[in-house]
Each structure stands twice: as structure tokens, then as C-alpha cells.
Scaffold this motif. Structure first.
Motif, PDB file in Angstrom:
ATOM      1  N   VAL A  75     -25.241 -23.956   6.822  1.00  0.00           N
ATOM      2  CA  VAL A  75     -26.274 -24.987   6.995  1.00  0.00           C
ATOM      3  C   VAL A  75     -27.285 -24.902   5.851  1.00  0.00           C
ATOM      4  O   VAL A  75     -27.626 -25.921   5.217  1.00  0.00           O
ATOM      5  CB  VAL A  75     -26.971 -24.823   8.361  1.00  0.00           C
ATOM      6  CG1 VAL A  75     -28.147 -25.787   8.465  1.00  0.00           C
ATOM      7  CG2 VAL A  75     -25.972 -25.080   9.489  1.00  0.00           C
ATOM      8  N   GLU A  76     -27.788 -23.698   5.571  1.00  0.00           N
ATOM      9  CA  GLU A  76     -28.745 -23.538   4.481  1.00  0.00           C
ATOM     10  C   GLU A  76     -28.115 -23.880   3.132  1.00  0.00           C
ATOM     11  O   GLU A  76     -28.768 -24.473   2.258  1.00  0.00           O
ATOM     12  CB  GLU A  76     -29.279 -22.095   4.452  1.00  0.00           C
ATOM     13  CG  GLU A  76     -30.147 -21.703   5.638  1.00  0.00           C
ATOM     14  CD  GLU A  76     -29.347 -21.297   6.845  1.00  0.00           C
ATOM     15  OE1 GLU A  76     -28.094 -21.401   6.788  1.00  0.00           O
ATOM     16  OE2 GLU A  76     -29.948 -20.900   7.852  1.00  0.00           O
ATOM     17  N   ILE A  77     -26.843 -23.484   2.956  1.00  0.00           N
ATOM     18  CA  ILE A  77     -26.169 -23.785   1.694  1.00  0.00           C
ATOM     19  C   ILE A  77     -26.028 -25.289   1.502  1.00  0.00           C
ATOM     20  O   ILE A  77     -26.294 -25.830   0.419  1.00  0.00           O
ATOM     21  CB  ILE A  77     -24.792 -23.095   1.667  1.00  0.00           C
ATOM     22  CG1 ILE A  77     -24.971 -21.571   1.659  1.00  0.00           C
ATOM     23  CG2 ILE A  77     -23.985 -23.545   0.463  1.00  0.00           C
ATOM     24  CD1 ILE A  77     -23.681 -20.811   1.823  1.00  0.00           C
ATOM     25  N   HIS A  78     -25.612 -26.010   2.554  1.00  0.00           N
ATOM     26  CA  HIS A  78     -25.467 -27.458   2.456  1.00  0.00           C
ATOM     27  C   HIS A  78     -26.812 -28.136   2.199  1.00  0.00           C
ATOM     28  O   HIS A  78     -26.891 -29.119   1.444  1.00  0.00           O
ATOM     29  CB  HIS A  78     -24.837 -27.997   3.740  1.00  0.00           C
ATOM     30  CG  HIS A  78     -23.393 -27.609   3.891  1.00  0.00           C
ATOM     31  ND1 HIS A  78     -22.731 -27.633   5.106  1.00  0.00           N
ATOM     32  CD2 HIS A  78     -22.475 -27.164   2.975  1.00  0.00           C
ATOM     33  CE1 HIS A  78     -21.480 -27.244   4.927  1.00  0.00           C
ATOM     34  NE2 HIS A  78     -21.310 -26.943   3.656  1.00  0.00           N
ATOM     35  N   ASN A  79     -27.868 -27.624   2.833  1.00  0.00           N
ATOM     36  CA  ASN A  79     -29.200 -28.192   2.589  1.00  0.00           C
ATOM     37  C   ASN A  79     -29.585 -28.068   1.118  1.00  0.00           C
ATOM     38  O   ASN A  79     -30.108 -29.014   0.514  1.00  0.00           O
ATOM     39  CB  ASN A  79     -30.241 -27.476   3.452  1.00  0.00           C
ATOM     40  CG  ASN A  79     -30.102 -27.805   4.926  1.00  0.00           C
ATOM     41  OD1 ASN A  79     -29.468 -28.801   5.290  1.00  0.00           O
ATOM     42  ND2 ASN A  79     -30.678 -26.986   5.779  1.00  0.00           N
ATOM     43  N   THR A  80     -29.321 -26.887   0.550  1.00  0.00           N
ATOM     44  CA  THR A  80     -29.670 -26.674  -0.861  1.00  0.00           C
ATOM     45  C   THR A  80     -28.831 -27.561  -1.776  1.00  0.00           C
ATOM     46  O   THR A  80     -29.346 -28.148  -2.744  1.00  0.00           O
ATOM     47  CB  THR A  80     -29.460 -25.202  -1.228  1.00  0.00           C
ATOM     48  OG1 THR A  80     -30.192 -24.375  -0.308  1.00  0.00           O
ATOM     49  CG2 THR A  80     -29.946 -24.925  -2.636  1.00  0.00           C
ATOM     50  N   LEU A  81     -27.548 -27.659  -1.481  1.00  0.00           N
ATOM     51  CA  LEU A  81     -26.693 -28.528  -2.296  1.00  0.00           C
ATOM     52  C   LEU A  81     -27.139 -29.983  -2.221  1.00  0.00           C
ATOM     53  O   LEU A  81     -27.114 -30.708  -3.231  1.00  0.00           O
ATOM     54  CB  LEU A  81     -25.243 -28.395  -1.829  1.00  0.00           C
ATOM     55  CG  LEU A  81     -24.469 -27.177  -2.357  1.00  0.00           C
ATOM     56  CD1 LEU A  81     -23.111 -27.085  -1.708  1.00  0.00           C
ATOM     57  CD2 LEU A  81     -24.346 -27.223  -3.871  1.00  0.00           C
ATOM     58  N   LEU A  82     -27.547 -30.423  -1.032  1.00  0.00           N
ATOM     59  CA  LEU A  82     -28.033 -31.797  -0.909  1.00  0.00           C
ATOM     60  C   LEU A  82     -29.266 -32.023  -1.766  1.00  0.00           C
ATOM     61  O   LEU A  82     -29.420 -33.073  -2.401  1.00  0.00           O
ATOM     62  CB  LEU A  82     -28.327 -32.108   0.557  1.00  0.00           C
ATOM     63  CG  LEU A  82     -27.112 -32.352   1.461  1.00  0.00           C
ATOM     64  CD1 LEU A  82     -27.543 -32.524   2.907  1.00  0.00           C
ATOM     65  CD2 LEU A  82     -26.344 -33.580   0.991  1.00  0.00           C
ATOM     66  N   GLU A  83     -30.168 -31.052  -1.783  1.00  0.00           N
ATOM     67  CA  GLU A  83     -31.361 -31.177  -2.634  1.00  0.00           C
ATOM     68  C   GLU A  83     -30.966 -31.342  -4.103  1.00  0.00           C
ATOM     69  O   GLU A  83     -31.568 -32.128  -4.830  1.00  0.00           O
ATOM     70  CB  GLU A  83     -32.252 -29.952  -2.462  1.00  0.00           C
ATOM     71  CG  GLU A  83     -32.945 -29.861  -1.121  1.00  0.00           C
ATOM     72  CD  GLU A  83     -33.996 -28.766  -1.107  1.00  0.00           C
ATOM     73  OE1 GLU A  83     -34.934 -28.847  -1.922  1.00  0.00           O
ATOM     74  OE2 GLU A  83     -33.870 -27.843  -0.297  1.00  0.00           O
ATOM     75  N   LEU A  84     -29.963 -30.552  -4.523  1.00  0.00           N
ATOM     76  CA  LEU A  84     -29.539 -30.616  -5.921  1.00  0.00           C
ATOM     77  C   LEU A  84     -28.794 -31.920  -6.221  1.00  0.00           C
ATOM     78  O   LEU A  84     -29.016 -32.553  -7.253  1.00  0.00           O
ATOM     79  CB  LEU A  84     -28.646 -29.420  -6.232  1.00  0.00           C
ATOM     80  CG  LEU A  84     -29.313 -28.047  -6.167  1.00  0.00           C
ATOM     81  CD1 LEU A  84     -28.277 -26.941  -6.200  1.00  0.00           C
ATOM     82  CD2 LEU A  84     -30.302 -27.866  -7.308  1.00  0.00           C
ATOM     83  N   TYR A  85     -27.882 -32.314  -5.329  1.00  0.00           N
ATOM     84  CA  TYR A  85     -27.094 -33.524  -5.565  1.00  0.00           C
ATOM     85  C   TYR A  85     -27.958 -34.770  -5.610  1.00  0.00           C
ATOM     86  O   TYR A  85     -27.747 -35.667  -6.425  1.00  0.00           O
ATOM     87  CB  TYR A  85     -26.039 -33.681  -4.469  1.00  0.00           C
ATOM     88  CG  TYR A  85     -24.896 -32.689  -4.555  1.00  0.00           C
ATOM     89  CD1 TYR A  85     -24.526 -32.126  -5.763  1.00  0.00           C
ATOM     90  CD2 TYR A  85     -24.178 -32.323  -3.415  1.00  0.00           C
ATOM     91  CE1 TYR A  85     -23.477 -31.209  -5.833  1.00  0.00           C
ATOM     92  CE2 TYR A  85     -23.128 -31.426  -3.484  1.00  0.00           C
ATOM     93  CZ  TYR A  85     -22.788 -30.870  -4.687  1.00  0.00           C
ATOM     94  OH  TYR A  85     -21.751 -29.987  -4.773  1.00  0.00           O
ATOM     95  N   LEU A  86     -28.951 -34.855  -4.733  1.00  0.00           N
ATOM     96  CA  LEU A  86     -29.718 -36.090  -4.585  1.00  0.00           C
ATOM     97  C   LEU A  86     -30.922 -36.149  -5.507  1.00  0.00           C
ATOM     98  O   LEU A  86     -31.569 -37.196  -5.606  1.00  0.00           O
ATOM     99  CB  LEU A  86     -30.160 -36.255  -3.128  1.00  0.00           C
ATOM    100  CG  LEU A  86     -29.037 -36.245  -2.081  1.00  0.00           C
ATOM    101  CD1 LEU A  86     -29.601 -36.504  -0.696  1.00  0.00           C
ATOM    102  CD2 LEU A  86     -27.970 -37.270  -2.420  1.00  0.00           C
TER     103      LEU A  86
END
Length: 825
Positions: free
Chosen positions: A478-489
Motif C-alpha cells: 500500500v505504501e509502495i503504491h502510494n509513493t509510485l502514484l505520487e511519482l507517476y502523477l
């Protein structure tokens, strides 16, 4: 006859109450008595010492017992010989030690069981194997004794006829006390004193001074070596010895004999405060002596951090690399015992002795210091990465957290490889070990290392993508996906944060203003670039893949994802999330904000179909939007009205009121719609009129029947029983519903018709249910709210008499199937 004279006497208590008494006689014999004298259980025997000489010259002048292990020895002295008897032999065996003896009162035993004999030329010491050392004291030894390590002598001076009493400290080679005395008849050592009894019946008592007084006297005479020997022979405590050594060192220091002074100060280590010595040699600028003292201080493990700092500074100031190597790299000083490791590292590092500092850090297991020197001082990044790879996983994880920022800046690819090894190595083994298939406690999480990528988001994105490709069920997904979303968007690939209010506001303001009506960033389409588009595609794929259909909640924070999409004007992601969460009104709100009419209607067609789980009220919201738009949208309104009319979502009056707010719309837009609705209403009115007429006719018929029952008699013409179909005979029961029964067929139930009773009871049950429901106000209002036509619900309740006002007295007991019975005639 010749009477034997006793010339010496000695008693030894072997094992109480066993005594051994030795009596020396003037004929050269020793008469021995052994045993329990009180009980007279004794044995007697004689020892012959010397019988070769004439009378008087062979008398036993002295005796002395010596215990040598288990063996008991007896010294015997005559004027002409010194003998030794081994008492364990039977008979005791005599050994001649010397052919020269001494007179009476010139024999004593030392505290080490040595025989002491005084002769005019010297004093002799005897061991079991013969004569030992001698001390040359001239003069006739009238009395000889031993007291607490001191030799006592009363010496007669033939020149002046005086007697001198001397106390000799043989170990320190000095006369501790000297005194001219009268003629002495006896010398005793009792009660802690030396007692001299004179021939004139007087007595002289001599006591030993205390240690402090002795030392003061020696200090005044600068006899420091004697004072040191004195405290050592007296077995004084170590602190007292150290104090004497300190004073001796101070004396030598005042004479500028620094080397000898330091030798004394070194002996005081452990008792004298090191700062006392250090301060002296700092003032004197005697760095070599100071280095020697500090080395000894470390050897004894008594050095503090400051002492280590000072010693290393001495080495570096002297540029004595050889001694520095010995101190740092000695096998018996690995860093834990001789010096403080951290202090040594810090001092060597400050003096640019980096190799020495690294050696200490590595040997002591201080990995953080080793890497600090490699990275911050030497810039050897490859060597640092290699060192981290050689560490245990737990230690490697700690060091990467500490120095990962520097490594990511200079060696991003290699650092990411190390992180992947730390976070994913032996995953299968970890899964097998844990019962639930997880491995949170076995391996570190990538989330633990996020801080080292704070200035390198591209590297962070690469690391997390590699990790998610390899690990599919991480506890921290969950934390990893949150961080990736911040980077992708993120628009410029940074770490967008909700707290960054200005940035977020700019994104929201500049969004949704493109001329084509699509959600976009104003004026920046050309600068976003291919990289941003690729990242947003990855972001959308992540939003979809991390929310499988079989999961109620996604594998990321939905609220955070919505905020990120809003902040970065990411329309596709925002619409997907709203639709997945069934927030259909928010979905169409996104289209409304950018005035995308085509997309808005298409969205309502997809999400407003109640047959597919949609929300039909979206069409009402869409109609309201066009009604308040303030521009000509006739085509869209007609299409919307088609779906509103099809599903009968709004009453015509509401439609008219809603569209009347838009001044750009004409009546022609809704002309056909109104015509069709009026036609439908007319048909409904006609159908209602026919139903009213039918209900009125039925009501009149019922009222006529009731009146007829009240005023006219009923004639019962049935000839058969309704229940058994046999001929009706008396007694019989007739009901007003025109059913007749044998009384026997009714049994005990004569009050209601068995044929009509079920229908009557169902009607009454329905009535009671309606009355009960009338008390449930929440249900009533819920039906009114959810119904398309709330008035019809209210009318239905009135029609069923649920909310009509009735009296409990008249209707509560009325029954439509009241029984009219007749008995047989």
C-alpha cells in the motif's frame, strides 16, 4: 656431685595440648619433654650437641625451633658450634652447620625462621643448609633480638664502657633507632613494645612510631627511596604507597629530573588522578614523557576518552607513525580495552590519518564510521558499496539508511542493486519460514529507505518498479503504491505533497481550461513531454491493476490517489476512481467543470441505466446543469429529455421549472415533450375516470345490499349442507352469506362461516398490517421519497384507510361476516 645448670629454655606448642619443651644444659645436652604435661602423658629424650670440650665451653647457649613444611627442626648453639636437629627422625639426627658459636643472650630467631647469632665482629644468619648473610656490627653483642622485621642489639663499647641499644632496619640498610642505655639484664618483646630491664631494676619501654610519623621524618630528610621501601615492607595499602611515590615524583620534578619523576608517576597509575600528572608535563612541554605516561595509562585500561585524544594528538604532533601503528594495530588492543574507539577514530580523522581511523573502525565493527570516512573524506564510493555488500543484511540496512543519500547521488544504479538484494534476497526461504506466507519480520521494507531518495525521485521510481516487478505480495505494498502514484502523477517528477498548498492551487487553477474542452494543463501541453505522458500511463495502469475486481478496497490509499489526481489535473485517473467508488455525481461533475457536453451525455448513458446498476437521477442533474448553463444547448436538452421521458424520472412541471432558468432555450425544445406528456396525462385521467365510475357502482351495490340486510328478511332455500352436501336436516345453522350447515358439521365453531372465514381473516389481517404500518413513520416517508410520484403514495395510504381518522367505538367491533344463526324448529 656436679649439678647441671640450665643455660637455655624453649617451648613449642605443636598441636594443643601437645607441647615440646627443649631445655639446654651446660654439659652440651638438650633435655626434651613432649606430650600433654597437664595429664602427665609425656615422653622424654636427650639430644647431645657438643661434648668434646671442657666444662662451660659446651653449654647450650641458644635454641630455636623451625617448621619446614611438615618437618620440625631444632637449632642448637654452643660457644663452639651451631647444630641442627631433624626432630622427625628417631632418634633425631644432628647436622653441624658451623664450628663457631656464641655466648648466652646472643641468639635469636627471625620472623622467617632464620637463626641469628651475634659475635663481636658481626651478626650471622643461618639457614638449614648452613651460614647465610652476615652484617658487620663491631662490638660485643650482649643481647640480640628480633622485632617486626627489625634486628635488636645491645652492644658494649669497650673504649668508653657504655652500652648502646640499636634497632636495625636491615632491608633499608639503616639504623632505625639508637640509644645509650645502662647495664641491661634482660630484653623482652611483648605487648607491641620492646622492654629493656636494667640491672638496677629499672625498665625501659620502647614503642614503634606509626607509619605517618616515620614517613614524615624520611620526607624531611629527602629519603624517599627509604620511605618507599618502608611502606612496601610494612605491607601498606596501595594508595599509601602511591602517595609516597607521588611525593618522590614531585621531588624529582622540582629538581627537573623529568624522566625519573615520570617513572615514579607511572607507578601511581590507578591511584593518583591522571590530570595531576598530565597538567605538570603539559606545562613543562615534556611531550615525550607525557606520551610515555599516557601509553601506560592505556595499557592498564584506565584511560578515558580525553586521555585517548591527548595520546593520539601527541603521536600526530610528533609525527610518530610507528608508535601510532603500534597503538592502533596491536593485537592485544583491538579497540575495546585499551582506548575509546570513537575517540580514536575522531582524532585520527581530524589529523588526516584516515587509514588508521578506518582500521580502528573496521576492527571494532563501527561500520558507520568506516563508511563515513570512505564517503565524506575520501570519496571512495565503489569501495564503500563493496564494503556494504560484505556486511550482514541487518548491518547493511542500517548503513544504507545512514549514507544512502550520498551513494544514490554518486552511484545510483549500484546502490539500487544493493537495496534490491537487501529487500528481496531469500524471499522464498522467508515465505517458507513464516506460517502465514509473509516475510515482514525477515526482510526490510523498501519504505524504510525512502528518505535516501529525497532529492532523486527518478532513482526512487526505478527502485520501486524493480521491487514491485519481483515482489507481488509485499506487506508494504500500500505504501509502495502510494509513493509510485505520487511519482507517476507528478508534473515535474518531484514529491507532491498536500502541504504544498501553492503548487496544488496552481494545478487546480490551470486545469480544465483547454480550448478543446478536455481536461489538460493550461499552456503547458508542449512542455509536459513524452516522459510525463509515459508516467501518467503507468499511473493509470497502477490505479487499475492495484484495485482488482475481487477486492472491496484497493491496494493504495484512495483518498490520497484522488487528491494526487486533483492536484496534478489527471482526468483519466480521477474519473476511474470516482466510477470505481460509484461516485457517479462526482464523475459527471468533472465533465460539467470542463463543459464537455458530449462526454457528459455519454457518461450518463453509461452510468444512468438503472438496469445495469446505474443511477437514473444523473439525468435530472444533467438537465439542471443545462438549465443553468446560460447558453443554447437545445440539441443536448432534447437528448436528455428522451431519457428522462423513457424512465419517467421527473414530472413535467419540474422539467419546465428547470429549463425555464436558461434564457437561451425556446419553447420549441420541449414542445414535443410537453405534447406527449399531456397526451399521456389525458389517457391516465380517462382511465382514472372509468375506474372511479366502476368503484362508485360497486359501492352503491354494496350499500344497497347492506340496507337490504338491515331491513328485509333473508330466505334460506338451500336443501343441502355446504360442508357435507347431504340433505339439510335439523338442527341446522344458516349464515347471512347464504351458506347453511348441519350443526354437527360445524362442531364448536358456530359463530363464523367456515367457507367465508379464511377470506375474512385475510382482509382483517391486511387491515391490521396497514394500521401497524401507519405507525412506522420512517417507512412511510422513505416510500414517499423513493417514489417517482409521492402524491400517489399518500393517496394509496388514504385509500386503504391507513391514515384516515376513525373512531375506536363504532368500527372496532364491526364485522362484515356477522353470523345469523337459526336453530332447528
Amino acid at each position: 656431685p656436679y649439678i647441671l645448670q640450665i643455660t637455655s629454655f624453649l617451648v613449642l606448642e605443636e598441636a594443643p595440648p601437645i607441647l615440646l619443651i627443649a631445655i639446654g644444659l651446660d654439659n652440651g645436652c638438650i633435655y626434651c619433654i613432649k606430650g600433654d604435661i597437664a595429664r602427665e602423658r609425656i615422653t622424654r629424650f636427650k639430644l647431645q650437641v657438643d661434648s668434646s670440650s671442657g666444662e662451660g665451653n659446651s653449654s647450650v647457649t641458644g635454641l630455636g625451633f623451625r617448621l619446614d613444611g611438615q618437618a620440625l627442626l631444632l637449632f642448637a648453639v654452643t660457644p663452639n658450634s651451631v647444630s641442627l636437629f631433624s626432630m622427625q627422625n628417631q632418634p633425631p639426627r644432628r647436622q653441624l652447620l658451623d664450628q663457631i658459636g656464641c655466648n648466652v643472650n646472643s641468639v635469636a630467631m627471625s620472623d622467617r625462621s632464620e637463626l641469628i647469632i651475634g659475635r663481636p665482629e658481626a651478626v650471622y644468619f643461618y639457614e638449614v643448609d648452613g651460614r647465610g648473610p652476615c652484617w658487620a656490627f663491631e662490638g660485643e653483642k650482649k643481647f640480640l633480638g628480633w622485632y617486626r622485621g627489625y634486628l635488636l642489639c645491645v652492644i658494649a663499647d669497650q673504649r668508653n664502657g657504655k652500652n648502646t641499644f640499636n634497632i636495625y632496619d636491615l632491608k633499608n640498610r639503616l639504623i632505625a633507632h639508637s640509644l645509650v642505655v645502662k647495664e641491661v639484664s634482660h630484653m623482652l618483646c611483648e605487648w607491641g613494645n620492646i622492654i629493656l630491664i636494667m640491672t638496677d631494676k629499672s625498665a625501659l619501654c620502647i614503642g614503634e612510631k606509626d607509619m605517618e610519623s616515620k614517613l614524615d621524618m624520611l620526607f624531611k630528610k629527602n629519603l624517599y627511596t627509604v620511605a618507599i621501601n618502608l611502606v612496601q615492607t610494612q605491607q601498606a595499602d596501595a594508595s599509601a604507597t602511591a602517595e609516597v611515590l607521588r611525593k618522590y615524583g614531585d621531588h624529582l620534578y622540582s629538581k627537573q629530573d623529568y624522566d625519573e619523576a615520570m617513572a615514579q608517576y607511572i607507578h601511581t597509575i590507578g591511584h593518583l588522578e591522571p590530570s595531576y600528572v598530565i597538567q605538570k608535563f603539559l606545562d613543562a612541554q615534556r611531550i615525550y614523557n607525557l606520551t610515555n605516561y599516557l601509553e601506560n595509562l592505556h595499557e592498564k585500561g584506565l584511560a578515558s576518552k580525553d586521555h585517548t585524544t591527548l595520546l593520539l594528538n601527541c603521536y600526530t604532533k610528533l609525527k610518530d607513525v610507528e608508535k601510532l601503528n603500534v597503538f592502533i594495530k596491536s593485537e592485544d588492543g583491538v579497540g575495546e580495552h585499551k582506548f575509546d574507539v570513537e575517540t580514536a577514530i575522531r582524532v585520527c580523522r581530524a589529523a588526516n590519518y584516515h587509514e588508521h581511523a578506518m582500521y580502528v573502525a573496521k576492527k571494532a565493527g563501527r561500520h558507520e564510521w568506516y563508511l563515513k570516512i570512505l564517503l565524506e573524506d575520501l570519496g571512495r564510493y565503489d569501495e564503500a558499496l563493496q564494503y556494504i555488500s560484505s556486511l550482514e543484511p541487518s548491518q547493511a540496512g542500517v548503513t544504507v539508511k545512514e549514507y544512502g543519500k550520498i551513494l544514490i547521488e554518486h552511484k545510483p544504479a549500484e546502490t539500487i542493486n544493493i537495496l534490491m538484494r537487501l529487500c528481496t534476497e531469500d524471499i522464498e526461504l522467508a515465505k517458507r519460514v513464516t506460517s502465514n506466507g509473509g516475510y515482514l519480520s525477515m526482510l526490510p521494507s523498501p519504505v524504510d529507505f525512502l528518505n535516501i531518495f529525497i532529492h532523486h525521485p527518478q532513482s526512487l521510481m526505478d527502485f520501486l518498479e524493480k521491487y514491485t516487478d519481483k515482489v507481488k505480495d509485499s506487506p508494504a505494498q500500500v505504501e509502495i503504491h502510494n509513493t509510485l502514484l505520487e511519482l507517476y502523477l507528478s508534473i515535474d517528477l518531484n514529491f507532491p505533497s498536500i502541504s504544498q498548498v501553492n503548487n496544488g492551487t496552481d494545478f487546480n487553477i490551470k486545469a480544465r481550461t483547454a480550448s478543446n474542452g478536455k481536461l489538460a494543463v493550461d499552456g503547458k501541453n508542449s512542455s509536459i513531454g513524452k516522459d510525463m505522458l509515459e508516467r501518467r500511463e503507468k499511473g493509470l495502469r497502477l490505479l487499475k491493476s492495484a484495485w482488482p475486481a475481487d477486492l472491496e478496497h484497493p491496494l493504495y490509499d484512495v483518498d490520497l490517489a484522488i487528491i494526487l489526481c486533483e492536484m496534478n489535473a489527471f482526468k483519466e485517473g480521477l474519473l476511474y476512481l470516482y466510477e470505481k467508488m460509484k461516485l457517479f455525481k462526482e464523475v459527471i461533475a468533472c465533465y460539467m467543470q470542463v463543459h464537455d457536453h458530449e462526454g457528459l451525455i455519454a457518461c450518463c448513458k453509461r452510468l444512468g441505466d438503472s438496469g445495469k446498476g446505474g443511477d437514473p437521477t444523473l439525468w435530472a442533474d444533467l438537465l439542471k446543469y443545462f438549465g443553468e448553463l446560460g447558453e443554447d444547448c437545445s440539441k443536448e436538452v432534447k437528448e436528455v429529455l428522451t431519457y428522462i421521458e423513457r424512465d419517467d424520472i421527473l414530472p413535467p412541471i419540474i422539467v419546465l421549472q428547470t429549463l425555464s432558468r436558461n434564457p437561451c432555450l425556446t419553447l420549441s425544445v420541449i414542445k414535443d415533450y410537453i405534447a406527449r406528456k399531456l397526451e399521456q396525462e389525458s389517457k391516465l385521467i380517462e382511465e382514472d375516470r372509468r375506474a372511479i365510475e366502476k368503484y362508485q357502482e360497486d359501492t352503491m351495490a354494496m350499500r344497497k345490499e347492506i340496507q337490504d340486510l338491515r331491513t328485509n328478511a333473508r330466505i334460506f332455500q338451500l336443501s343441502k349442507c355446504t360442508a357435507c352436501t347431504f340433505t339439510l336436516d335439523l338442527p341446522a345453522v344458516h349464515f347471512m352469506c347464504m351458506h347453511s350447515f348441519h350443526q354437527r358439521c360445524l362442531g364448536d365453531n358456530e359463530k363464523e362461516c367456515p367457507e367465508c372465514a379464511p377470506e375474512y381473516r385475510s382482509v382483517m389481517e391486511m387491515k391490521r398490517s396497514l394500521e401497524q404500518n401507519s405507525k412506522d413513520q420512517d417507512q412511510f416517508f422513505q416510500q414517499v421519497k423513493s417514489s417517482k410520484d409521492g402524491f400517489s403514495v399518500i393517496a394509496e395510504y388514504f385509500g386503504k384507510g391507513v391514515i384516515s381518522k376513525t373512531s375506536n367505538g363504532s368500527t372496532g367491533t364491526a364485522r362484515s361476516d356477522s353470523i345469523s344463526s337459526s336453530s332447528g324448529f
